[in-house]
Design an enzyme around this catalytic site. Structure first.
Site, short mmCIF file in Angstrom:
data_model
loop_
_atom_site.label_atom_id
_atom_site.label_comp_id
_atom_site.label_asym_id
_atom_site.label_seq_id
_atom_site.Cartn_x
_atom_site.Cartn_y
_atom_site.Cartn_z
N SER B 38 0.84 -1.19 0.00
CA SER B 38 0.00 0.00 0.00
C SER B 38 0.88 1.24 0.00
CB SER B 38 -0.88 0.00 1.24
OG SER B 38 -1.43 1.29 1.39
N LYS B 77 31.53 0.16 -0.86
CA LYS B 77 31.77 0.15 0.58
C LYS B 77 32.87 -0.87 0.92
CE LYS B 77 29.58 -1.09 4.95
NZ LYS B 77 28.43 -1.70 5.60
N LEU B 332 11.81 -7.11 8.71
CA LEU B 332 11.54 -6.62 10.06
C LEU B 332 10.42 -7.40 10.76
CD1 LEU B 332 11.82 -2.81 9.33
CD2 LEU B 332 13.52 -4.31 10.38
N ILE B 345 19.75 -6.16 5.63
CA ILE B 345 19.53 -6.68 4.28
C ILE B 345 20.12 -8.08 4.16
CG2 ILE B 345 20.26 -6.37 1.87
CD1 ILE B 345 19.63 -3.40 2.20
#
Lengths: 492, 502
Positions: B38, B77, B332, B345
């Protein structure tokens, strides 16, 4: 470093474990650490239980302790091993070759054996794992050559261990350490001076007293040296080992053959100049087991199989059989002895406080033996009709939670459950499960994606490449003979 | 019976990573994948910094690195810089790579310690190419010869996770994933098995599926609200429970590393992307108010803020079962561990990989669930221990929070690791878990926890020999760095910089 660094190590017992340990410590530890080896009577009594076959891990282990193939092969009757062929194994009389092999191919992200489960439904003749394993094909033809580096050559997937005799390795190791800086004393232990669990010194029968910062116990379980914790073995089974040796001019075979018998089993191991037979049985069936030898067995030993719960207590460390005895059914016995020594080398105490070292050693010991015995237990059914004491006892041994997950997952969907740093790898387990008839009920749904035609072609290619490779290799006997000639010529 | 339909509830990073992973692998097997999200529900956009493992994920999807980096405004990174963790004023980099190289199979740090104890002190960092490159703002891809310095390090990305989700959405939709706009308001379950059979959206649409992936974020709409799975609360160990995040303009060229600075009541992140910097303050609300935390964050920004700061609430821990009945919680909804080591991740990725390896039939076997949960529990536990290490391997006691950690009873698994390291530089190893021994060395040594002794086998080499070997590694590392271009230049020339930025 710390104020009270480790200075003296005493190794008690010059059996296979003690000698290997002495060779390792004298090679790897700095010169200023004093190493004494006490050659105590009877220390090699149970060495037969180390078996006659090692895994590929032996190559590096031996190299690290200063023994390369040019030292090993000409002087110890050792030959190459591609694995063990189990024959008439268990109540279903199964036969398969349990080989040493690098990773089986992963095709389109799917492990190889899932494709065999898929094809097995319609074309069972194509689903035989052995056809696709280079090591097995070489073993079946009794051919051998050192695996090359080039990954494009099927032989590069082969790994090898050794076929050996404990007494031949003892002799070689004794010669090697005689030239190193080890002090060797031939005497027995008269009295162990202890303060609680701490060993203060050993009064020897030659009237001397040995003091050391660390005592390495390479005797048997329940020896004069054993602590209470070490006497507490997990296992209940008592087994009898018997061996005989038949000299031969030409020894064919590059694979140990282990045949299931009513009384237990008999293993025939091809060595350089003859074939060695080892039988294992329960004490009640010695007579029938001994008949499996062509000549009367020359060596007989008996031992209770089991693992102690704390091999390292204070300054007393038990390695090899003083901490655990396994049935020599797989190379686990010798592999775990090597691991005992490697674990010790990584944890040589830095001071007289060995709390950290012993705790970590014991933790790893427990895991290694748990994983090693799971592999051996995996060679027996969990239930079913057993014909004799040997099989009944073996089947009634408990199945650990880890082994249960491994079997359940493999049978359910061909998934190979793995734990940290196991002594046996994925390929070993897949061969073991399939050998034991644990055929997965499902396969990885992703294996469905490959068009059947391509799958058939892929399988055919691997099979043909292996067969063609095997047909080009020399026989193990010829290869080994020539290699020995070369080593000897170079030596002169 | 085979699974025919999968419903992923929730977009965001975890939802679209799952959609991409599943649609790629399950493509062609006649399995329909739907994703319900949504626009009204915001996404958290967990961790914008990643671990090197993400490259395997992207590679398995067949994603082009340059295209992905342009689309997500990604930077390279090389590791994470930790400031003020051991003591205020300290800084070290946790690199993606080893220190030096083992000598005779003995870990390098033992030789380094031997010299250190003899008074020949040097920075351990000087034996790490990725650290040296990061410190000078340099980067290039590892070379082809993995034996060489400058070739044997890992690297990850810092990216805009919102754009990553968008990127993966395009990828997934191209592979047949159907996206449905809507908010789940109800679900139906089979009265016998308790399996979820369908979810109903606000507009009355009902979506049926055999397998549901709950990517609905903290709320855990299916795994918790419907199935009442329960949550293992780890805030006793990792008590930080809030974060405030804001993006700001970059002041200088982008750096090839993330920064985590310890504060009195938590820590602050700084993640440089191509076009902006992500900042956030993770804190324990018992020791700092929301306003103060926001103020602290805003006052340390190096460029103008690009938006209002966003407030996040969380409780560290893990769902008691990440897979329960026919619902798998990924992201999560499965658990939260603060992004101190960029693991969010990674844990999503582990969840997807394990699910694909244990992909179920319609009648889901309890053995598959058990094995999935065993693997994921291990992953979570081991990350938790590693995060906690940062808070306890420290000399700080300058605030309530730091004093709290001083008095903590650690999980045995962590306590034993720290003791073995402190006593003799020994590392308890494992095979299954994301952080390998060099990571543990980086944090422990970086936070001034030096072993009292080293492995005695390191004494078997002569002192001269050890010095020579260490010198040569240090020299080679420096030489390799001097040949390395600046990170910003490399991004541009590699073709990874977004056009409007380059």
């Amino acid at each position: 470093m710390t104020s009270d660094p480790l200075q003296k190590i005493a190794i008690c017992g010059a059996g296979l474990a003690g000698l290997m340990c002495a060779a390792a410590l004298s090679k790897i530890l700095p010169e200023d650490i004093e190493i004494t080896l006490i050659d105590i009577n009877g220390a090699s009594k149970t060495d037969m239980f180390y078996g006659t076959a090692t895994t590929p891990a032996s190559y590096k282990f031996l190299l690290d302790i200063g023994i390369s193939e040019p030292d090993l092969l000409p002087q110890s009757n050792t030959s190459f091993s591609l694995g063990t062929r189990y024959i008439d194994w268990g109540s279903k009389k199964r036969s398969w070759t349990q080989s040493f092999h690098q990773a089986l191919p992963v095709i389109d992200g799917v492990q190889f054996h899932h494709y065999l489960t898929r094809i097995g439904g319609r074309r069972p003749e194509l689903a035989k794992l052995e056809s696709y394993i280079m090591s097995v094909q070489a073993a079946k033809k009794s051919v051998f050559a050192h695996p090359p580096q080039d990954r494009k050559i099927p032989l590069s997937n082969v790994e090898y261990g050794y076929h050996f005799l404990p007494n031949a390795w003892r002799k070689l190791l004794a010669e090697i350490i005689a030239e190193r800086r080890i002090k060797i004393i031939k005497a027995d232990i008269g009295r162990v001076r202890r303060d609680n669990h701490h060993i203060l010194g050993l009064d020897l029968t030659d009237q001397t007293t040995i003091k050391a910062d660390l005592f390495i116990d390479c005797l048997q379980p329940s020896s004069i040296l054993s602590s209470e914790r070490q006497k507490n073995l997990t296992g209940r089974r008592q087994l009898v080992a018997a061996s005989s040796f038949a000299p031969e001019q030409t020894v064919e075979g590059v694979c140990r053959e282990l045949t299931g018998l009513d009384s237990g089993w008999a293993a025939k191991t091809p060595l350089q100049n003859g074939e060695h037979t080892l039988t294992i049985c329960a004490p009640s069936s010695e007579d029938s087991a001994f008949r499996a030898h062509e000549t009367a067995p020359t060596k007989i030993a008996s031992a209770r199989i089991g693992v102690c719960d704390k091999p390292w207590v204070n300054n007393h460390l038990a390695i090899g059989h003083s901490a655990a005895i396994l049935e020599p059914l797989t190379p686990a016995s010798i592999l775990l002895l090597q691991r005992d020594i490697e674990r010790l080398l990584e944890l040589i105490p830095v001071s007289s406080d060995m709390t950290v070292e012993s705790r970590e050693y014991n933790r790893r010991f427990k895991e290694d033996y748990e994983h090693g015995t799971a592999f051996q237990r995996g060679l027996f059914e969990s239930s079913g009709t057993a014909s004799s004491a040997y099989w009944k006892d073996a089947q009634s041994e408990p199945i650990s939670t880890k082994l249960d997950s491994k079997i359940t997952q493999f049978q359910s969907r061909g998934a190979v459950v793995q734990y940290d740093l196991e002594p046996f790898g994925k390929e070993d387990w897949v061969q073991l499960h399939i050998g034991m008839g644990r055929i997965p009920r499902r396969y990885d749904p992703l294996a469905e994606k490959m068009p059947e035609e391509r799958l058939l072609q892929t399988l055919e290619n691997i099979k043909t490449a292996n067969e063609s490779m095997a047909s080009k290799l020399p026989s193990h006997h010829i290869y080994l003979t020539k290699l020995l000639q070369y080593f000897r010529k170079k030596h002169d | 019976m085979k699974i025919r339909n999968i419903c992923i509830l929730g977009g965001g990073t975890s939802g679209w990573m799952t959609a991409a992973g599943l649609s790629n692998k399950l493509n062609g097997l006649g399995i329909d994948i739907q994703l319900v999200e949504s626009d009204q529900i915001g996404t958290v956009g967990v961790g914008e910094a990643t671990l090197p493992h993400i490259r395997f994920f992207n590679n398995s999807l067949g994603i082009d690195e340059r295209e992905f980096m342009r689309a997500t405004r990604a930077t390279f990174k090389l590791g994470i810089e930790f400031c003020d963790w051991g003591r205020v004023g300290d800084a070290y980099i946790h690199p993606f790579g080893d220190y030096g190289e083992p000598i005779n199979d003995i870990d390098f740090h033992h030789f380094w310690l031997r010299l250190w104890q003899l008074g020949h002190k040097s920075r351990l960092d000087d034996y790490s190419y990725p650290i040296l490159a990061a410190e000078s703002g340099k980067f290039q891809l590892p070379g082809p010869d993995a034996m060489k310095i400058g070739s044997n390090f890992g690297y990850a990305y810092q990216f805009d996770s919102g754009r990553y989700a968008q990127f993966l959405r395009r990828y997934s939709e191209a592979r047949g994933v159907i996206r449905t706009e809507g908010k789940a308001v109800m679900s139906s379950a089979d009265p016998e098995t308790g399996f979820i059979t369908s979810i109903q959206l606000e507009d009355g649409t009902s979506i049926e599926a055999d397998l549901f992936i709950d990517c609905s974020g903290f709320r855990g709409v299916l795994i918790e609200q419907e199935l009442k799975t329960g949550y293992a609360d780890w805030s006793e160990w990792l008590p930080c429970n809030r974060a405030v995040a804001v993006q700001c303009e970059a002041a200088g060229p982008s750096l090839p590393y993330t920064r985590a600075t310890a504060r009195e009541a938590g820590w602050q992140w700084r993640i440089p992307l191509q076009h902006r910097i992500g900042n956030g303050y993770v804190y324990w609300n018992e020791h700092i108010s929301d306003d103060e935390a926001a103020h602290r964050l805003m006052s340390t920004l190096e460029g103008p803020a690009l938006a209002e700061p966003k407030q996040l609430y969380f409780k560290t821990g893990k769902r008691r079962k990440l897979w329960n009945k026919n619902v798998v919680a990924i992201g999560l909804s499965g658990g939260f561990l603060e992004p101190l080591e960029s693991t969010s991740i990674h844990l999503i990725q582990e969840g997807i990989t394990a699910l694909l390896e244990l992909f179920p039939d319609k009648a889901i076997h309890s053995s598959d669930i058990a094995e999935y949960n065993r693997r994921m529990d291990l992953n979570f536990d081991r990350v938790r221990d590693f995060l906690l290490l940062h808070y306890v391997a420290t000399q700080r006691d300058d605030s309530e929070m730091w004093r709290y950690f001083r008095n903590m009873t650690l999980p045995d698994s962590l306590q034993e690791k720290i003791e073995a390291w402190s006593h003799r530089g020994y590392l308890l190893r494992y095979e299954h878990g994301v952080f390998l021994p060099p990571s543990w060395v980086a944090v422990m040594a970086g936070q001034n926890l030096l072993p009292r002794a080293y492995d005695m086998r390191a004494n078997a080499l002569t002192l001269e020999d050890v010095k020579m070997r260490l010198d040569s590694i240090r020299r080679d590392s420096l030489a390799a760095v001097s040949q390395t271009p600046s990170h910003a230049d490399y991004l541009k020339h590699y073709g990874a910089a977004a056009k409007e930025i380059a």
